[in-house]
Design an enzyme around this catalytic site. Structure first.
Site: not given
Length: 279
Positions: A59, A68-70, A164, A166, A197, A215-216, A224-227
């Site tokens: 980070n 990180c998805g993106n 991660n 959320h 996050n 995001e933390r 945020c892809g995972t988000g």
């Protein structure tokens, strides 16, 4: 490189040799938008034994992140465009978890006729809902529509890990929210042992929503892809969305699918190279 405005600095770990002890400070310095290159963090692309490549992610504050998805979509573009692989289906490991990517290549006759990756579909794996594994302090086997007191106000959150952690909060007026005030309060709340996050989501219809994310370790980002994956899982669990949703972000759109039968979440979106250089 950036995916929907979620921008990271990518370092070729096949060529660069940086001590692990130096990476946190390097990430902080390079991510600084005034005194460094500027980015939401730094991602090292390394050799891997258990996958085609490793994504080692930091980070902007120098802390490690699991996924990180993106970022992982941009890793897929990097390794193909740079000729590190000729495969259009690859595996990438991050923090011990392997993800599988399908690369969409634009055959424009450039780059020796190989074309360039313009879009990536990622199998993001199964969502984790057990509170202890996310982790979040909550009673029961899931934290769905769970009340939480933040800054003297009660919110309702649904907690999901996509590699991660959320916390998804459905609300109205998300575009005008003061995320710089409430975001840090969620991130460092005592109920999140590893920080969190937080996604603030406004439902537009069952196949569309708008999201802002804190995001933390970084703050508000454009995407945020995972988000986005966590948002769709949370939307389904709260009966607010269908299983296929377009998530609108400050930096663009991602298409998310939750295959309930296989319990796998798929994310599809762009990956873009912004510039290359030396520092």
């Amino acid at each position: 490189m950036q995916g929907c405005g979620n921008d990271y600095i990518y370092v070729n770990g096949f060529e660069e040799r940086i001590l692990d002890s130096e990476k946190p400070e390097l990430a902080r310095r390079l991510s600084d938008r005034h005194f460094g290159i500027g980015g939401d963090g730094v991602i090292f692309i390394n050799p891997a034994a258990e996958a085609d490549f490793e994504m080692e992610m930091y980070n902007a504050d120098g802390s490690r992140s699991e996924m990180c998805g993106n970022g992982i979509r941009c890793v897929g573009k990097f390794v193909y465009d740079k000729g590190l692989t000729d495969k259009r289906s690859i595996s990438v490991v991050s923090a011990g978890k392997v993800k599988h990517l399908d690369l969409t290549v634009e055959e424009d006759g450039s780059y020796g006729g190989r074309g360039q990756v313009v879009q990536v579909r990622v199998n993001m794996g199964s969502p984790v809902l057990e509170p202890a594994l996310i982790p979040v302090e909550a009673a029961g086997d899931r934290a769905v529509n769970e009340p939480i007191l933040v800054g003297g106000r009660e919110y309702r959150m649904t907690c999901v890990s996509m590699g991660n952690p959320h916390a998804v909060v459905f609300a109205e007026g998300v575009a005008g929210m003061a995320l710089e005030q409430v975001g840090p309060l969620f991130e460092n709340h005592e109920r999140f042992p590893n920080r969190i996050n937080t996604e603030f989501v406004e439902i537009q219809d069952r196949e569309t929503c708008f999201m802002r994310v804190w995001e933390r370790g970084t703050g508000e980002t454009f995407a945020c892809g995972t988000g986005c994956c966590a948002v769709v899982v949370a939307g389904v669990l709260n009966d607010l969305t269908d299983v296929c949703v377009t998530v609108k972000l400050l930096g663009g759109e991602l298409f998310i699918e939750w295959d309930r039968e296989a319990n796998l979440v798929y994310m599809t979106g762009p990956a873009v190279t912004v510039f290359e250089g030396e520092i």
